[in-house]
Design an enzyme around this catalytic site. Sequence first.
Site, short mmCIF file in Angstrom:
data_model
loop_
_atom_site.label_atom_id
_atom_site.label_comp_id
_atom_site.label_asym_id
_atom_site.label_seq_id
_atom_site.Cartn_x
_atom_site.Cartn_y
_atom_site.Cartn_z
N ASP A 50 -48.27 44.90 -0.90
CA ASP A 50 -48.12 44.02 0.26
C ASP A 50 -49.28 43.03 0.32
OD1 ASP A 50 -46.81 42.97 2.45
OD2 ASP A 50 -47.61 44.45 3.86
N ASP A 77 -48.40 57.15 -14.61
CA ASP A 77 -48.60 56.87 -16.04
C ASP A 77 -48.96 55.40 -16.20
OD1 ASP A 77 -46.25 55.33 -15.89
OD2 ASP A 77 -45.01 56.99 -16.57
#
Length: 195
Positions: A50, A77
């Site tokens: 955001d 990951d």
Amino acid sequence: MDYMSGGSLDVHLKMNDFRLRGYKIRLYTRQILEGLAYLHDMDPRILHRDVKSANILLDDRGDVKLADFGISREMKDKTSSMPSITKGCGTWHYMAPEVSKGERYGRSSDMWSFGCVVVELSTGHPPYHDMEGPQATFKVAEEKAIHQGYSLSERAPEDLQMLLLKIFQYDRKQRPTARQLLEEDSYVNDLAKYH
């Protein structure tokens, strides 16, 4: 956490009649990139999700830092994006096209939002600010018309225009990372000659 007495960048822009001097735009652009690079280089990597002027705060020296990590997420990951559980996260006028389409969110999506903040720093408004959020997002995502959504001053430096061209790539794999821009881009690295 530091106390950011200067308030949010969007309020700062309003208090300055949506006008910042060229050096301040470069400085804030670089400082926001430093924050994104820090998040994106962490292990595990953090996606802000955001990035917008209301989520960038100023301290008493006039330096800026990213804030409001309410919808940020860790990437477990080192892949470049995360599953589409993030559909619709973010703020309309700053939303990357892939996010508005419900596709995977990645650090390149944060970079698109960063580009919208750079446009706002330069013009006083994010792209398509005169449209309602969903219409602006449709214009960007479906019509691929981001560059029609803002107008830089004819005095805008060429390296600023080039920076935005690099960031606003519809193929997210072509968007530079925050670290790449900090290491290679002339707009964010030529602060000294503009101070």
